[in-house]
Design a protein around this motif. Structure first.
Motif, mmCIF file in Angstrom:
data_model
loop_
_atom_site.group_PDB
_atom_site.id
_atom_site.type_symbol
_atom_site.label_atom_id
_atom_site.label_comp_id
_atom_site.label_asym_id
_atom_site.label_seq_id
_atom_site.Cartn_x
_atom_site.Cartn_y
_atom_site.Cartn_z
ATOM 1 N N ALA A 1 0.828 -1.213 0.000
ATOM 2 C CA ALA A 1 0.000 0.000 0.000
ATOM 3 C C ALA A 1 0.859 1.258 0.000
ATOM 4 O O ALA A 1 1.708 1.436 0.867
ATOM 5 C CB ALA A 1 -0.919 -0.009 1.218
ATOM 6 N N ALA A 2 0.610 2.139 -0.959
ATOM 7 C CA ALA A 2 1.431 3.345 -1.102
ATOM 8 C C ALA A 2 0.624 4.459 -1.764
ATOM 9 O O ALA A 2 -0.403 4.202 -2.401
ATOM 10 C CB ALA A 2 2.679 3.040 -1.933
ATOM 11 N N GLY A 3 1.126 5.667 -1.620
ATOM 12 C CA GLY A 3 0.518 6.831 -2.272
ATOM 13 C C GLY A 3 0.582 8.055 -1.372
ATOM 14 O O GLY A 3 -0.073 8.092 -0.342
ATOM 15 N N GLN B 1 -2.951 9.355 -11.038
ATOM 16 C CA GLN B 1 -3.264 8.263 -11.964
ATOM 17 C C GLN B 1 -2.430 7.028 -11.649
ATOM 18 O O GLN B 1 -2.893 5.907 -11.774
ATOM 19 C CB GLN B 1 -3.030 8.715 -13.412
ATOM 20 C CG GLN B 1 -4.195 9.517 -13.972
ATOM 21 C CD GLN B 1 -4.436 10.815 -13.237
ATOM 22 O OE1 GLN B 1 -3.593 11.684 -13.220
ATOM 23 N NE2 GLN B 1 -5.592 10.950 -12.611
ATOM 24 N N LEU B 2 -1.193 7.272 -11.243
ATOM 25 C CA LEU B 2 -0.351 6.146 -10.845
ATOM 26 C C LEU B 2 -0.937 5.465 -9.609
ATOM 27 O O LEU B 2 -0.952 4.232 -9.504
ATOM 28 C CB LEU B 2 1.061 6.672 -10.573
ATOM 29 C CG LEU B 2 2.169 5.656 -10.341
ATOM 30 C CD1 LEU B 2 2.343 4.735 -11.538
ATOM 31 C CD2 LEU B 2 3.491 6.370 -10.032
ATOM 32 N N HIS B 3 -1.432 6.261 -8.671
ATOM 33 C CA HIS B 3 -1.967 5.692 -7.426
ATOM 34 C C HIS B 3 -3.162 4.774 -7.677
ATOM 35 O O HIS B 3 -3.209 3.658 -7.165
ATOM 36 C CB HIS B 3 -2.409 6.811 -6.479
ATOM 37 C CG HIS B 3 -1.279 7.644 -5.947
ATOM 38 N ND1 HIS B 3 -1.484 8.771 -5.202
ATOM 39 C CD2 HIS B 3 0.065 7.521 -6.063
ATOM 40 C CE1 HIS B 3 -0.311 9.308 -4.864
ATOM 41 N NE2 HIS B 3 0.635 8.570 -5.393
ATOM 42 N N LYS C 1 -2.052 1.718 -9.906
ATOM 43 C CA LYS C 1 -1.245 0.752 -9.163
ATOM 44 C C LYS C 1 -2.063 0.086 -8.053
ATOM 45 O O LYS C 1 -1.856 -1.091 -7.765
ATOM 46 C CB LYS C 1 -0.006 1.418 -8.563
ATOM 47 C CG LYS C 1 1.098 1.710 -9.543
ATOM 48 C CD LYS C 1 1.781 0.481 -10.144
ATOM 49 C CE LYS C 1 2.373 -0.494 -9.173
ATOM 50 N NZ LYS C 1 3.259 0.037 -8.163
ATOM 51 N N ALA D 1 -4.043 -2.601 -9.793
ATOM 52 C CA ALA D 1 -3.187 -3.658 -10.338
ATOM 53 C C ALA D 1 -2.481 -4.436 -9.222
ATOM 54 O O ALA D 1 -2.395 -5.665 -9.259
ATOM 55 C CB ALA D 1 -2.171 -3.053 -11.302
ATOM 56 N N ASP D 2 -1.978 -3.733 -8.221
ATOM 57 C CA ASP D 2 -1.264 -4.406 -7.142
ATOM 58 C C ASP D 2 -2.213 -5.222 -6.265
ATOM 59 O O ASP D 2 -1.832 -6.273 -5.736
ATOM 60 C CB ASP D 2 -0.506 -3.382 -6.280
ATOM 61 C CG ASP D 2 0.689 -2.789 -7.001
ATOM 62 O OD1 ASP D 2 1.125 -3.373 -8.010
ATOM 63 O OD2 ASP D 2 1.195 -1.748 -6.548
#
Lengths: 454, 454
Positions: free
Chosen positions: B192-194, B207-209, B212, B215-216
């Motif tokens: 978990a990240a962001g 958008q990456l958050h 991801k 997808a993750d």
């Protein structure tokens, strides 16, 4: 909002952008070849492990049938993303890959999987790979030091910081300028993840952490190359990594000695096949038993005087159930040293959980926080043990530089021996191939291309 | 070490494992169809955006040439991992996807991309997808509430918690038992990240958050299915998510009303095309201007009385340079309302940065922390504005339930209108296709399979 303003992140990015092969001292280049061989063998040693085979299957299901990059354990090709994922996962499995003490960060496991996959994809040379690896090490180590001890208490620095180190290495292969490095750090840092909670359950997350750090860092760099932007101060900004995941971050660490201090060459090789936090005490116990001529069954109690980080990471492992967990059990590691005189891969596989003498010894070992040891950490990892024998004698021993540290490093013959043992452990390559891998590592700086690895 | 011990994580996992279609009230199923349509249109609205095209290229380079899952914006097929990545990225681009107030979490943007990709891959039905989505919403919303306001101050909850919500949705499609859900939560939570830091630079990380996270989370579930293990208490454990990323976590939130309280149906639809934190004030200003018959040029100053979270997220955006950043500018949003009577996608594209009257109005707007508003948040998002006119009159207005909240929700005709506008905005589908998408959403519970989406 001020991309042109100076900041520690920008200073670091500018250093990375300007780094050239000829700026790096030859000894650091040679040490990076040492680190490459040590990593390559570590990655191959993960072959056949359940966790790695699951991730290999995932790569096969989600990735292309073939690609420009090599999955080392399976020798299949895939896209760079999945090669970085699988190779990153396998690099850390047997816990024999390198570590930088001051940052408590395992650079090889995340930097080389990403860098090698991208170098293959981009048709880069061995020298390019070496510069990229140095960039990844220099950045990752400093970012690990910046995030501080409070970060490592909960977060697996190799997973979190490793994402940025991997992005930097790949970015260097793409000849990023300062601005691109800042974007890549931003996109990598905002993906940075990895919690220690899995240790309590001996869960498989460590492989996920290194695999994802390598793959996500690579992703950040590839997106950056195509114009994707990231935060300009992901490290020190008000809502950045340190703000969210550290209480003792020190921005001065980010730029410490850039261009003069080569953190890459401060990296330690692992000698025992266990968590690095066990090594100083393992070395000290070995010294003590040899010096006093003690057998394991003459020892009634061992007190290891350790730093807080050792207690945080090893403390939860009370009764190890798996080989991996045994590597995080101070008592088991010392038990292997005491009973079998070494704690290598083979001892962990065959004795750590099976030998009742090791389990008995484990129960005799305790950890105590030592102010001196804790004060020296993480710059120095001091080994201090106190032993009481069954007949009431008391001894102590101190080791100030554990085997494998830069001041007590492994020679190239020792590294070759270690690499050969690692690769043979998982039957990942033949003896002839092992010789070839070693020979290629020693001439990595001359290699024109990296497509054929075996 | 005690996988059989009771814990909030385990109670949540057991609920997820036991959840069946027939247990979910019909109104909640119908609302989930509403949420699906609203998401599908949001994802399509991202088509053609620079960030999304970069991620599409990445998916094409790293993924297979074709696969079982659909990338909505490009209508290409890929493996589920890349479909979840691209669709997750595009879902949140125009900031029109749903939000759950209490958790400050955008469930659709992460749950549906993962669930749809997996449902296509696994050959599941519309009803299966709906149950999976409900599982993802119920878990994600509770985990977001658990992580608390301190988490949201630095972390983008939709990125962090979204990873677990996506894993849960995919796990439900795989019929996970309690143990598997625990492993999947563990593997998702440790990824978990962001971080919010990107807002300061108007960088592309949002958008990456979402990409991801979707997808993750999917990755975590697929690995779990194949036997990969995760931490058993990734949420509340001593080195878990809350320990690392929250200072006010409340474990009781994880199990709050499981099976009786349907958090899915508490989710709000967005009416304005901006950050949700701007909506209560935007509604209140609209009420005030209509009530008093004011034009924008009659207003000298606007004081929005807001909760702290609004100041944290919107405060850094002083002088917006991009459309995306304008959506996080309270002054710009209120300027569009004042000058153009609405703050929809078209107004943001054509007026937010171009119209000098909007920029002038922006300078008149300030935010002030209001104790009542802050105390009600995040359960209730109260709108409070004070206006001073150029001729010295003072007015105030209050809106207690912003448009789109469950008690002031959008009807199916309103949702159809919104969806059609979203899809038309990016020319992602023809009018006939839009009608078909809407019709399919309303019969999603009857759909036998989901391979052909257009």
């Amino acid at each position: 909002m001020s991309p042109t303003t100076d900041s520690p992140s920008r200073t670091l990015a500018a250093f990375l952008a300007g780094l050239r092969y000829q700026d790096i001292p030859p000894a650091v280049i040679a040490r990076t070849e040492d680190l490459f061989l040590d990593w390559f063998a570590s990655a191959l040693a993960g072959k056949g492990a359940r966790q790695i085979e699951i991730i290999e299957r995932y790569a096969a299901a989600m990735g292309p049938k073939e690609g420009s990059a090599t999955i080392l354990t399976s020798r299949k090709s895939s896209s760079p993303y999945f090669a970085a994922l699988v190779n990153g996962a396998s690099s850390h499995l047997v816990e024999q890959d390198d570590v930088h003490n001051g940052s408590v960060f395992h650079p090889a496991a995340v930097v080389f999987p990403a860098a090698l996959a991208a170098a293959q994809d981009l048709g880069k040379s061995g020298a390019d790979l070496l510069v990229a690896a140095v960039a990844g090490y220099e950045a990752g180590i400093r970012i690990g030091e910046f995030m501080g001890r409070s970060h490592y208490r909960v977060f697996h620095t190799t997973g979190t910081v490793g994402t940025l180190a991997a992005a930097v290495a790949v970015g260097k292969l793409m000849d990023f300028d300062t601005g691109q490095f800042l974007h890549a750090l931003g996109s990598a840092g905002t993906q940075a993840a990895g919690l220690w909670e899995f240790l309590r359950d001996a869960a498989d997350s460590k492989q996920l952490h290194t695999g994802k750090a390598a793959a996500d860092g690579l992703l950040a760099a590839y997106l950056t190359r195509d114009g994707f932007t990231g935060a300009q101060r992901i490290l020190e900004g008000a809502q950045g990594m340190a703000a969210g995941m550290s209480s003792d971050a020190d921005p001065a660490k980010l730029t410490d000695g850039l261009g003069s201090r080569w953190a890459t060459a401060e990296t330690s090789f692992k000698f025992h096949a266990s968590c690095r936090h066990t090594h100083p005490a393992a070395d000290a116990l070995q010294v003590l038993m040899q010096r006093e001529g003690l057998r394991h069954d003459q020892i009634a109690a061992v007190n290891t005087r350790v730093h807080q980080g050792a207690i945080d990471v090893l403390g939860p492992v009370v009764n190890p159930q798996t080989v991996h967990q045994a590597k995080f059990s101070m008592g088991t590691v010392l038990g292997l040293i005491a009973v079998h005189q070494q704690a290598g891969l083979t001892e962990f596989e065959q004795q750590a959980l099976q030998d009742p003498r090791v389990a008995q010894f484990r129960e005799k070992v305790k950890m105590t926080l030592d102010r001196e040891v804790d004060g020296a950490y993480p710059a120095r990892w001091l080994g201090r043990v106190e032993v009481e024998t069954t007949d009431g004698r008391k001894f102590s021993a101190a080791v100030d530089v554990p085997k494998g540290d830069p001041d007590n490093t492994l020679s190239r013959p020792e590294l070759e021996h270690k690499a050969a043992k690692l690769i043979a452990f998982s039957s990942a390559a033949s003896d002839a191939e092992i010789s070839n891998i070693i020979a290629r590592a020693w001439r990595l700086h001359e290699e024109r291309e990296l497509s054929e690895l075996f």
